[in-house]
Design an enzyme around this catalytic site. Structure first.
Site, PDB file in Angstrom:
ATOM      1  N   GLU A 184     -15.263 -10.601  83.289  1.00  0.00           N
ATOM      2  CA  GLU A 184     -13.917 -10.179  82.890  1.00  0.00           C
ATOM      3  C   GLU A 184     -14.078  -9.292  81.665  1.00  0.00           C
ATOM      4  O   GLU A 184     -14.505  -9.761  80.613  1.00  0.00           O
ATOM      5  CB  GLU A 184     -13.054 -11.399  82.592  1.00  0.00           C
ATOM      6  CG  GLU A 184     -12.936 -12.257  83.831  1.00  0.00           C
ATOM      7  CD  GLU A 184     -11.743 -13.192  83.849  1.00  0.00           C
ATOM      8  OE1 GLU A 184     -11.264 -13.561  82.785  1.00  0.00           O
ATOM      9  OE2 GLU A 184     -11.326 -13.548  84.963  1.00  0.00           O
ATOM     10  N   CYS A 189      -7.459  -8.386  75.711  1.00  0.00           N
ATOM     11  CA  CYS A 189      -7.902  -7.496  76.789  1.00  0.00           C
ATOM     12  C   CYS A 189      -6.694  -6.974  77.554  1.00  0.00           C
ATOM     13  O   CYS A 189      -6.747  -5.907  78.149  1.00  0.00           O
ATOM     14  CB  CYS A 189      -8.860  -8.228  77.723  1.00  0.00           C
ATOM     15  SG  CYS A 189      -8.136  -9.714  78.386  1.00  0.00           S
TER      16      CYS A 189
END
Ligand code: NAD
Length: 481
Positions: free
Chosen positions: A248, A282
């Site tokens: 990720e 993020c």
């Protein structure tokens, strides 16, 4: 005096080897040491791999309902420490206490949802192709999982990996970021009270320890959250061993403002998604792609919201925007903003470090809005990971989609529009793993979480999709004699 002192959690005990000592500091007051730790040396790392494999060999034989019962007790032991964990997050990472508390409760919320999935992810029975056969697809624990996490969510990211790993019958070796290990270590204390020994191991240190961890022969799955550059290195290490991977990575997330009935509500959502965690998420909104006729109003509204932010020590009530987490990050954000300005972007507000009275050494960056940004500029393409919004104007909806998808990342995107045709096109064409219509980028506790393009590789985490990484799949044909 450090408030948190931890070594490595291996085989059910905190152990200190010959690894280097390291300390963490409060990013609002860098002269203040928060944590004192020792890195996991290679011998200890080896022991951690062996202890995890031994623990998993026993754990995999335990009934699934028992996995859920034991791991739920672990979650409860974490919940008892919620306030201490939240405080450790604010002290090491810098975010305001309200956000730290929210992070702890979101971690527990996702974990509870995952416990529900664990009893429903066993596999399926399929129709047979040959008379008398019973055809099934079953799932088994993958084995020993290596997990490496970044510094922006010191409990959420580790828990997103620990919860499914344990609930699906695996052992896990976690390496938290060297900037924010306290939250994970406090979770380790909860594990000592509730989990069989060796099921959760915590190893400490930086890149070397991370690389050593993913190379351990016992590891069969690697889950990593962090930057693209590190993700590439881990991908290469995993390829060497053909380990299953879930990466990720970063994002360059956009909000497209097309045609909104309530612009104020829309800008509140965007500013929240951009400035929460000082933009070090993020999923932070980093680009605002706005219809040319709304550009002035949107810029003014964002500037106003940026100026409303209360910069300060996250431990102090009323702070809405804490410092960046480390000195390197402050340098990086500032250099990226300056590069953007050199390429032609206009600073509408912020654009520099912020010096706060009494916190002069803190890693504070002024909330920033950049106007006149063009899609080729670095501030429109590269992840900044700070409280910075780049505003790009578009003349027609085709151009909006070209800008939206013209980056290497594909994590999350949002669209603000009342027009059904634009919404439908966005749902079909936005190149991102998570899509939001008419709200910011906050994900739910049960929805798959992940990205496409440079934002991720492998199965998404959270909810049912986690089973694809944390278990192996087996096709079974049973023919009675
Ligand atoms: P980073 O890649 O520098 O570090 C992440 C972790 O990897 C740390 O624990 C670090 O010690 C370890 N590491 C570093 N080099 C390594 C190596 N060679 N081998 C093994 N491990 C190594 O990232 P960061 O600066 O801690 O975090 C910021 C980045 O994380 C941003 O790019 C952000 O977008 C990304 N992120 C992504 C998500 C997501 O879910 N997609 C969530 C949070 C953060």
């Amino acid at each position: 005096m450090a408030m948190f002192k931890f070594d490595s959690l291996i085989g059910g005990a905190w152990v200190r080897g010959n690894g280097e000592a390291f300390a963490t500091v409060n990013p609002a007051r860098p002269q203040e040491t928060v944590g004192s730790y020792s890195s996991t040396d290679p011998q200890l790392l080896q022991r951690a791999g062996e202890a995890a494999a031994a623990a998993q060999a026993k754990w995999r034989r335990v009934a699934a309902a028992e996995w859920v019962k034991t791991v739920t007790a672990f979650f409860q032991a974490i919940e008892k420490r919620a306030e201490e964990i939240a405080r450790s997050i604010t002290l090491e990472q810098g975010k305001p206490m309200a956000e730290s508390r929210g992070e702890v409760s979101k971690s527990l919320g996702e974990s509870a949802m995952m416990a529900g999935h664990a009893m429903h992810s066993g596999g399926e029975v399929l129709p047979n192709a040959r008379a008398g056969f019973q055809n099934m697809v079953v799932r088994r624990p993958r084995g020993v999982i290596a997990a490496i996490t970044p510094w922006n969510f010191p409990i959420l990211t580790p828990m997103r990996k620990m919860a499914p790993a344990l609930l699906f019958g695996n052992a896990i070796l976690l390496k938290p970021s060297e900037f924010t290990p306290a939250a994970a270590c406090l979770i380790g204390e909860a594990a000592l009270e509730t989990l069989p020994e060796g099921l959760l191991q915590i190893v400490l240190g930086g890149a070397d320890v991370g690389a050593g961890l993913v190379s351990l022969p016992q590891v069969s799955g690697i889950t990593f959250t962090g930057s693209v550059a590190t993700g590439r290195k881990i991908y290469a290490l995993g390829a060497e061993r053909l380990a299953e991977l879930s990466l990720e990575l970063g994002g360059k997330n956009a909000a497209v403002v097309n045609d909104v009935a309530d612009l104020d509500a829309c800008l509140d959502q965007i500013a929240g998604a951009a400035f929460m965690c000082a933009g070090q998420r993020c999923t932070a909104v980093s680009r605002v792609i706005v219809a040319a006729e709304l550009e002035t109003e949107v810029c003014e509204g964002l500037v106003e919201r940026a100026r409303r932010q209360v910069l300060g020590d996250g431990a102090i009530d009323g702070t809405t925007l804490g410092p960046l987490t480390n000195a390197g990050q402050l340098e990086r954000v500032d250099a990226m903003v300056k590069a953007g300005v050199a390429e032609g972007a206009a600073v509408l507000t912020g654009g520099d470090r912020a010096s706060l009275q009494g916190l002069e050494d803190g890693y504070f960056y002024a909330p920033t809005v950049l106007g006149d940004v063009k899609s080729g500029m670095s501030v429109a393409r590269d992840e900044i990971f700070g409280p910075v919004i780049s505003v790009l104007a578009y003349a027609n909806i085709d151009e909006a989609f070209t800008i939206l998808n013209g980056v290497d990342y594909g994590l999350t995107s949002s669209l603000f529009s009342d027009r059904m045709t634009v919404i439908q096109r966005f749902v079909k064409e936005s190149e991102s793993g998570m899509l939001h219509v008419n709200h910011g980028t906050i994900p739910d506790n049960h929805m798959p979480f992940g990205g496409i393009k440079n934002s991720g590789v492998g199965a998404y985490s959270v909810g049912a999709s986690a089973a694809h990484f944390y278990t192996t799949e087996h096709s079974v044909y049973v023919r009675p004699q």
